[in-house]
Design a protein around this motif. Structure first.
Motif, mmCIF file in Angstrom:
data_model
loop_
_atom_site.group_PDB
_atom_site.id
_atom_site.type_symbol
_atom_site.label_atom_id
_atom_site.label_comp_id
_atom_site.label_asym_id
_atom_site.label_seq_id
_atom_site.Cartn_x
_atom_site.Cartn_y
_atom_site.Cartn_z
ATOM 1 N N ASN A 77 1.080 -1.222 -0.055
ATOM 2 C CA ASN A 77 0.047 0.035 -0.206
ATOM 3 C C ASN A 77 0.834 1.100 -0.010
ATOM 4 O O ASN A 77 2.274 1.034 0.151
ATOM 5 C CB ASN A 77 -1.125 -0.180 1.164
ATOM 6 N N ALA A 78 0.461 2.414 0.124
ATOM 7 C CA ALA A 78 1.112 3.663 -0.050
ATOM 8 C C ALA A 78 1.811 3.680 1.265
ATOM 9 O O ALA A 78 1.213 3.399 2.432
ATOM 10 C CB ALA A 78 0.054 4.792 -0.312
ATOM 11 N N ASN A 105 6.558 6.895 -0.723
ATOM 12 C CA ASN A 105 6.120 7.135 -2.212
ATOM 13 C C ASN A 105 4.935 8.215 -2.197
ATOM 14 O O ASN A 105 5.001 9.118 -2.966
ATOM 15 C CB ASN A 105 5.652 6.169 -3.042
ATOM 16 N N GLN A 155 9.817 15.055 -7.553
ATOM 17 C CA GLN A 155 9.802 13.825 -8.321
ATOM 18 C C GLN A 155 10.369 12.757 -7.384
ATOM 19 O O GLN A 155 11.593 13.270 -6.959
ATOM 20 C CB GLN A 155 10.140 13.913 -9.510
ATOM 21 N N ASP A 199 1.084 4.562 -7.818
ATOM 22 C CA ASP A 199 0.605 5.647 -7.240
ATOM 23 C C ASP A 199 0.420 6.961 -8.290
ATOM 24 O O ASP A 199 1.298 6.969 -9.206
ATOM 25 C CB ASP A 199 1.722 6.039 -6.208
ATOM 26 N N PHE A 232 1.394 9.933 -8.282
ATOM 27 C CA PHE A 232 2.569 10.647 -8.571
ATOM 28 C C PHE A 232 3.750 9.986 -8.917
ATOM 29 O O PHE A 232 4.974 10.558 -8.836
ATOM 30 C CB PHE A 232 2.947 11.398 -7.295
ATOM 31 N N ALA A 269 4.495 9.491 -12.254
ATOM 32 C CA ALA A 269 5.099 9.985 -13.506
ATOM 33 C C ALA A 269 4.859 11.303 -13.407
ATOM 34 O O ALA A 269 3.822 11.908 -13.043
ATOM 35 C CB ALA A 269 4.436 9.358 -14.328
ATOM 36 N N THR A 270 5.810 11.965 -14.123
ATOM 37 C CA THR A 270 5.764 13.724 -14.382
ATOM 38 C C THR A 270 4.350 14.005 -15.083
ATOM 39 O O THR A 270 3.786 15.002 -14.759
ATOM 40 C CB THR A 270 6.965 14.126 -15.144
ATOM 41 N N THR A 320 1.569 14.791 -12.388
ATOM 42 C CA THR A 320 1.910 16.020 -11.874
ATOM 43 C C THR A 320 1.293 17.225 -12.693
ATOM 44 O O THR A 320 0.730 18.151 -12.282
ATOM 45 C CB THR A 320 3.458 16.272 -11.430
ATOM 46 N N ASP A 321 1.615 16.987 -14.175
ATOM 47 C CA ASP A 321 1.460 18.145 -15.073
ATOM 48 C C ASP A 321 -0.363 18.345 -15.039
ATOM 49 O O ASP A 321 -0.880 19.341 -15.149
ATOM 50 C CB ASP A 321 1.765 17.554 -16.364
ATOM 51 N N VAL A 339 -2.299 17.612 -12.683
ATOM 52 C CA VAL A 339 -2.882 18.201 -11.563
ATOM 53 C C VAL A 339 -2.471 19.823 -11.436
ATOM 54 O O VAL A 339 -3.300 20.607 -11.066
ATOM 55 C CB VAL A 339 -1.926 17.497 -10.195
ATOM 56 N N ILE A 340 -1.147 19.978 -12.251
ATOM 57 C CA ILE A 340 -0.997 21.604 -12.322
ATOM 58 C C ILE A 340 -2.024 22.292 -13.023
ATOM 59 O O ILE A 340 -2.496 23.417 -12.753
ATOM 60 C CB ILE A 340 0.432 21.669 -12.711
ATOM 61 N N ARG A 358 -5.344 22.657 -11.104
ATOM 62 C CA ARG A 358 -5.429 23.865 -10.221
ATOM 63 C C ARG A 358 -5.569 25.193 -10.985
ATOM 64 O O ARG A 358 -6.013 26.158 -10.678
ATOM 65 C CB ARG A 358 -3.982 23.604 -9.670
ATOM 66 N N TYR A 395 -9.052 18.806 -6.831
ATOM 67 C CA TYR A 395 -8.823 17.321 -7.192
ATOM 68 C C TYR A 395 -8.468 16.685 -5.668
ATOM 69 O O TYR A 395 -8.081 17.434 -4.828
ATOM 70 C CB TYR A 395 -7.290 17.527 -7.864
ATOM 71 N N LYS A 396 -8.533 15.488 -5.890
ATOM 72 C CA LYS A 396 -8.161 14.433 -4.789
ATOM 73 C C LYS A 396 -7.197 13.455 -5.250
ATOM 74 O O LYS A 396 -7.589 12.884 -6.232
ATOM 75 C CB LYS A 396 -9.415 14.077 -3.909
ATOM 76 N N HIS A 421 -3.782 7.653 -2.906
ATOM 77 C CA HIS A 421 -2.308 6.948 -3.196
ATOM 78 C C HIS A 421 -2.502 5.420 -3.080
ATOM 79 O O HIS A 421 -3.349 5.080 -2.496
ATOM 80 C CB HIS A 421 -1.359 7.450 -1.869
ATOM 81 N N ASN A 422 -1.397 4.953 -3.390
ATOM 82 C CA ASN A 422 -1.455 3.296 -3.473
ATOM 83 C C ASN A 422 -0.053 2.926 -3.680
ATOM 84 O O ASN A 422 0.935 4.208 -3.673
ATOM 85 C CB ASN A 422 -2.126 2.706 -4.781
ATOM 86 N N ALA A 423 0.341 1.895 -3.654
ATOM 87 C CA ALA A 423 1.875 1.196 -3.643
ATOM 88 C C ALA A 423 2.367 1.376 -4.873
ATOM 89 O O ALA A 423 1.487 1.562 -6.133
ATOM 90 C CB ALA A 423 1.711 -0.267 -3.358
ATOM 91 N N SER A 424 3.590 1.680 -4.995
ATOM 92 C CA SER A 424 4.151 1.901 -6.259
ATOM 93 C C SER A 424 5.646 1.156 -5.989
ATOM 94 O O SER A 424 6.078 0.665 -5.103
ATOM 95 C CB SER A 424 4.575 3.351 -6.870
#
Lengths: 279, 279
Positions: A110-111, A115, A123, B84, B86, B88-89, B92-93, B95-96, B99, B105-106, B109-112
């Motif tokens: 899990n998270a 991470n 990043q 998860d 976040f 990969a870039t 993030t892009d 999300v930016i 905004r 946004y929400k 998270h999860n495992a990566s």
């Protein structure tokens, strides 16, 4: 079978669908209760699971883990861990012992903060070694984390600072007398962490030019990552000393070199956007 | 509201309970389909969710993200990401841009791979900078990751090597002619990664004493982390060249200094336990 199940960081419903299925049918459900804290209490978990949850504190996991392992020889046992099961050495130890006794195990990831910290926009592949910042006392001020942050910054890498948690700690007196009386839990705030960090260059007699960071270095304070009350603040370290991020858990990031996309993302959390643009 | 929901690494049921609740009631469900792969296909996700899932490939996310964002202005949109959000870039892009357009946004998270890599027993806080190893061609052999691995090892830190994924890539000819014809997907194996790594000291004319690693350096190969078919193998780099870890995704770790608990855990995965004990 021993199931090590990560609970993620936010609330009871951050368990995975697969994890919940196992919890519902496991013979016994243990909750690791000392390396971290969750935004919910045991009762809320029990309500969601429809199951009794046994709190496994430091004594139980480190000293009586044979109870957990003995059960897992013949039954399905769920061992719940806040974040990811491999976030703390203790759980690795449990897995090693399970294998030594030929007890099969499965891990549901899990998270974890390692991470989820990606949420601030820096990043993950630009981070160097993570550091742990422990509570200082009057006479005990270990600062080896400074050298790690310095080494990361030299390479342009971000530093994730994991802040100290003191749960079920005994005072020296109670420890000596063998009394199982515990101090109230303490969680290091971003403010305390930054204060300690800013003291180190002074203690080491480093000039601002020599130091890995100064009070004007931009840092990112984070609180309760992954929960509904998550807060992220970005500003010069001196400004984070007085900033109240509320209840635990807190984390701190000291950025290295920043890509423009990383800065763009951080701007949303900046006390003063100009400071970030000039950093 | 734009919901960015991590799916974890293994199968459809690695989504969190909270994530699944959102997916079930969202107006539209997009699945990011190019930065990684999941052990299940779209159809299996749709079956679990009881929903149609729209594949968002590179074209859609990078070039037509306004479609996703436009929808999120008035409706709940779920954007699913393997691992998860976040990781990969690109996300993030997204999300930016959300905004910038004041779209709430929400993030769930999860495992990566960045934290699930803990499953091999090497502690996450002993890792240095992660590196990406890309496919070499006859004429193009970038090797900047070598310097990062060398810097990590100098500090006694482990190096996580993320291995190249080529999905929906166009050949130069098809790209020039503007033809949307794509090459078959390629995923770098541990074997290929180790071969490339071992070639670098030769290309740089480094002696075994000068090199950050040699063919006898112990490394850890991992495949399909978090899935039922997960495989971990540990041995000298030369032995990993011929070891078949099966289907993607693969990852590689080059350990730094190892704590005895870390070695204990790795032994389970060792081709030859003696090699590990002498390392």
């Amino acid at each position: 079978m021993l199931y090590l199940i990560g609970l993620g960081l936010g609330d009871a419903k951050d368990i995975t669908v697969k994890g919940l299925e196992v919890v519902k049918k496991a013979k016994k459900v243990f909750l690791e209760a000392y390396t971290s804290i969750l935004g919910v209490n045991k009762e809320e978990l029990e309500k969601l699971y429809g199951r009794d949850v046994i709190l496994a504190d430091r004594d139980l996991v480190e000293q009586q883990s044979e109870i957990i392992l003995e059960n897992a020889k013949t039954e399905d046992i769920a061992f719940l861990v806040v974040g990811d099961p491999f976030g703390a050495t203790t759980h690795t130890d449990l897995v090693i012992r399970a294998r030594q006794e030929n007890i099969p195990y499965k891990v549901f990831h899990n998270a974890s903060i390692m991470n989820a910290i990606g949420c601030c926009g820096l990043q993950l592949y630009n981070y160097g070694e993570a550091v742990s910042i422990c509570f200082w006392t009057e006479s005990w001020k270990p600062d080896s984390f400074y050298d790690k942050i310095a080494a990361n910054r030299k390479r342009g890498l971000h530093s994730l600072c994991l802040l100290d948690i003191k749960v079920k700690e005994q005072s020296v007196e109670n420890l000596m007398r063998g009394r199982k009386v515990y101090e109230p839990p303490r969680y290091m705030s971003v403010s305390t962490a930054v204060q300690q960090l800013l003291e180190i260059p002074k203690l080491r007699n480093l000039s601002p030019q020599e130091s890995a960071y100064t009070e004007d270095t931009v840092a990112v304070g984070l609180a309760r990552i992954g929960s509904d009350t998550q807060q992220i603040i970005c500003g010069p370290m001196k400004s984070l000393v007085d900033y109240d991020l509320g209840g635990p858990l807190h984390s701190l990031v000291i950025p290295g070199e920043m890509h423009f996309l990383e800065k763009d993302m951080l701007k949303e959390f900046a006390i003063d956007v100009n400071v970030l643009e000039n950093s």
